[in-house]
Write an enzyme that holds these catalytic residues in place. Structure first.
Site, PDB file in Angstrom:
ATOM      1  N   CYS A   1       0.841  -1.207   0.000  1.00 24.12           N
ATOM      2  CA  CYS A   1       0.000   0.000   0.000  1.00 24.12           C
ATOM      3  C   CYS A   1       0.877   1.258   0.000  1.00 24.12           C
ATOM      4  O   CYS A   1       1.581   1.518  -0.965  1.00 24.12           O
ATOM      5  CB  CYS A   1      -0.977  -0.057   1.171  1.00 24.12           C
ATOM      6  SG  CYS A   1      -2.278   1.163   1.019  1.00 24.12           S
TER       7      CYS A   1
ATOM      8  N   GLY B   1       0.588 -13.300  38.008  1.00 24.82           N
ATOM      9  CA  GLY B   1      -0.297 -14.466  37.949  1.00 24.82           C
ATOM     10  C   GLY B   1      -0.871 -14.650  36.559  1.00 24.82           C
ATOM     11  O   GLY B   1      -1.487 -15.664  36.260  1.00 24.82           O
TER      12      GLY B   1
ATOM     13  N   SER C   1       3.761 -12.902  32.830  1.00 21.78           N
ATOM     14  CA  SER C   1       4.795 -12.952  33.867  1.00 21.78           C
ATOM     15  C   SER C   1       5.086 -14.392  34.283  1.00 21.78           C
ATOM     16  O   SER C   1       6.221 -14.722  34.627  1.00 21.78           O
ATOM     17  CB  SER C   1       4.426 -12.077  35.062  1.00 21.78           C
ATOM     18  OG  SER C   1       3.210 -12.476  35.615  1.00 21.78           O
TER      19      SER C   1
ATOM     20  N   GLU D   1      -1.744  -9.083   4.310  1.00 20.27           N
ATOM     21  CA  GLU D   1      -1.687  -9.507   5.720  1.00 20.27           C
ATOM     22  C   GLU D   1      -3.064  -9.608   6.363  1.00 20.27           C
ATOM     23  O   GLU D   1      -3.210 -10.172   7.453  1.00 20.27           O
ATOM     24  CB  GLU D   1      -0.801  -8.531   6.521  1.00 20.27           C
ATOM     25  CG  GLU D   1      -1.351  -7.123   6.737  1.00 20.27           C
ATOM     26  CD  GLU D   1      -1.067  -6.169   5.574  1.00 20.27           C
ATOM     27  OE1 GLU D   1      -0.793  -6.659   4.462  1.00 20.27           O
ATOM     28  OE2 GLU D   1      -1.149  -4.936   5.772  1.00 20.27           O
TER      29      GLU D   1
ATOM     30  N   HIS E   1      -3.617  -5.301   0.831  1.00 22.74           N
ATOM     31  CA  HIS E   1      -3.009  -5.772   2.092  1.00 22.74           C
ATOM     32  C   HIS E   1      -3.075  -7.299   2.184  1.00 22.74           C
ATOM     33  O   HIS E   1      -4.094  -7.841   2.638  1.00 22.74           O
ATOM     34  CB  HIS E   1      -3.745  -5.152   3.284  1.00 22.74           C
ATOM     35  CG  HIS E   1      -3.470  -3.694   3.438  1.00 22.74           C
ATOM     36  ND1 HIS E   1      -2.436  -3.205   4.204  1.00 22.74           N
ATOM     37  CD2 HIS E   1      -4.081  -2.609   2.894  1.00 22.74           C
ATOM     38  CE1 HIS E   1      -2.423  -1.888   4.139  1.00 22.74           C
ATOM     39  NE2 HIS E   1      -3.411  -1.497   3.348  1.00 22.74           N
TER      40      HIS E   1
END
Ligand code: XMP
Length: 534
Positions: free
Chosen positions: A80, A233, A237, A180, A178
């Site tokens: 594009c 939690g 992490s 994608e 596009h």
């Protein structure tokens, strides 16, 4: 490791280009569209460059890439704006369209003179070796009115504008649509033809390789110094913790988790068990419910609640870290993802819009450690679903890896108005029933409802309503249920439950949690609503 570099000119779909290529097994990096293309950036791993789309135009505010891009000899794919940029920079002409091309548009591939490379590229458009037409997805207000020298139009849109460009000598290609975007028919084949056919990449990007590289880089960065990771939690992490435990010595890794009292039911026990299973030796669980609930007492205003929680997190974090007595040279680890860095504007893709600030990128402790060069972010090259993949590879429990996102301020943004321990307990119980039901019910795809839904939770409203229980008048709290589908939380659609599921879940909640008198289902998409209620 073969890498495809993506120059980000600000398109909403730049991230998607990166995702698609990684899904094909090739590592990608996104850098600002106008980044200087130094030797380090164009290192020997880089096999090709994609120029992304942009909301700007080449003759307006759109930025230009470093001119070295046209001398570096690497294959280029302009998408594009990326194509318009190449055309403009290389002596062609770009002008506004009388009417924007938007949405699904037919593209026809023409018979043109091809060389070895363009043959490989155009293979991506062909079904059974026959030139074809297909449905692409476009969103552009400008078009090429004169091709740059050496370019050949290899495809046109149904509205007769250039849609696919190849160069007669150089490894340069352009797409006005596009590939994608999922609505583009055969988009992955087209991207694959560039990445594998033209750039010659191999599909070697996998979690085994990631861990191998992480092993070396973390050992080099951390040495024998202690490493502290703050655990929430959530998926990120916990997987970051698993990655540290896998690559460093368990004695060296300190994991700190705060139970704010605003957690889901049994959260702390689940987190403790899963980290111990991963081999954690230094697990510091800080119970600070009292501190949070006292600080929040009488507070009703959402932003004030968030601010209090954010500040208290930082105060307790600093106090507890000091209490641990780690030497000054300790390293702070974070579960920051690639997208977190980009969204908070601190990452390499500075063109992408700053959408929300993440608490894990912006605390004073983190800033100080970052300044001192003592931060490690073992997931900072990964997208969310790659983190899940890594988690599975490292043996993190499926109950954690497949978990819905949970906001930093926890139940505080799901209890509207003032927060009390009683309200937290009521919401925890109702939420746990909702989630348990979603896990045990199957959806239309055969997966559990929980796995079909991107995020689901219950919200306790600050109002009560009249009902009957047995023959007795009941004045119970109103609970809302929220369940949405989304790909990244930026936009969301309401999950279309079968009515029966909702009715049965509602009945179980009101039968089991006596303080709740009524259940409603939130049918607002984002936008205009947000996912959380506060
Ligand atoms: P909203 O409510 O902004 O939520 O539509 C989008 C996604 O972000 C999560 N969220 C947060 N996550 N700290 C977090 O770590 C926060 O303060 C926060 N607020 C919202 C939300 O759960 C959803 O997944």
């Amino acid at each position: 490791m073969n890498t495809i570099l993506i120059l980000d000119f600000g398109s909403q779909t730049t991230q998607l280009i990166g995702r698609r290529i990684r899904d094909l097994g090739v590592y990608t990096e996104i850098i600002p569209g106008d980044a200087e293309l130094t030797k380090e950036i164009l290192n020997s791993n880089v096999k090709g460059i994609v120029l992304s789309g942009s909301p700007e135009s080449v003759y307006g505010d759109g930025v230009a890439p470093d001119k070295k891009i046209y001398d570096c000899g690497l294959p280029l794919l302009g998408i594009c704006y990326g194509l318009q940029r190449m055309t403009y920079d290389l002596g062609g002409k770009v002008e506004p369209l009388p009417k924007m091309e938007y949405g699904r548009i037919e593209v026809k591939i023409k018979k043109v003179k091809e060389n070895e490379l363009s043959k490989k590229f155009l293979k991506g458009f062909r079904t059974n070796g026959v030139c074809d037409s297909f449905t692409a997805w476009m969103s552009h207000g400008d078009t090429l009115t004169k091709l740059a020298p050496g370019f050949i139009e290899a495809g046109i849109s149904g509205t007769n504008y250039p849609a696919v460009l190849i160069h007669e000598e150089k490894p340069w290609f352009g797409l006005q649509f596009h590939p994608e975007v999922t609505h583009c028919e055969g988009g992955d084949d087209i991207i694959g033809a560039f990445v594998f056919g033209v750039c010659g990449c191999d599909a070697s990007w996998n979690m085994e390789l990631y861990i191998e590289e992480l092993n070396q880089s973390l050992k080099a960065r951390a040495g024998d110094n202690p490493v502290l990771l703050l655990i929430s939690g959530g998926v990120d992490s916990t997987v970051a913790g698993a990655a540290l435990l896998k690559t460093l010595k368990a004695d060296q890794v300190h994991l700190m988790y705060m139970d704010t009292g605003l957690m889901r039911k049994n959260e702390t026990e689940i987190v403790r068990a899963s980290l111990q299973k991963l081999g954690a030796k230094n697990l510091h669980i800080i119970m600070c419910e009292q501190e949070f609930l006292s600080a929040l007492k009488g507070k009703e205003e959402p932003e004030e609640k968030r601010r209090i929680i954010g500040d208290l997190f930082i105060t307790i974090q600093e106090r507890e870290v000091a209490r641990l007595g780690l030497p000054d040279n300790y390293i702070l680890a974070q579960g920051t993802l690639y997208t977190d860095l980009i969204e908070s504007g601190k990452g390499i893709g500075k063109k992408a819009h700053v959408i929300k600030s993440h608490h894990n990128v912006a605390s004073p402790l983190v800033d100080a450690k970052r300044k001192a060069g003592k931060i490690i972010e073992p997931l900072d090259k990964l997208y969310k679903d790659e983190v899940r993949k890594l988690g599975r590879y490292l043996g993190v429990d499926e109950s954690i890896v497949g978990r819905h996102p949970f906001p930093g301020p926890g139940l505080a943004v799901r209890i509207l108005g003032e927060i009390t321990k009683d309200k937290c307990d009521i919401l925890r119980e109702a939420d746990a029933i909702f989630i348990e039901e979603l896990k045990s019910r199957k959806g239309s795809t055969g997966k559990s409802l929980y796995d079909e839904i991107w995020q689901a939770f219950a919200i306790l409203l600050p109002i009560r309503s009249v009902g009957v229980a047995g023959d007795v008048r009941k004045y119970g709290w109103v609970l809302a249920l929220r369940a949405i589908t989304s790909s990244d939380g930026m936009t969301a659609d309401v999950y279309p439950f079968e009515t029966r599921d909702l009715l049965e879940i509602s009945t179980r909640i009101t039968n089991s949690v006596k303080e709740i008198g009524r259940v409603t289902y939130d049918i607002s998409s984002k936008p205009p609503a947000t996912i959380e209620w506060e």
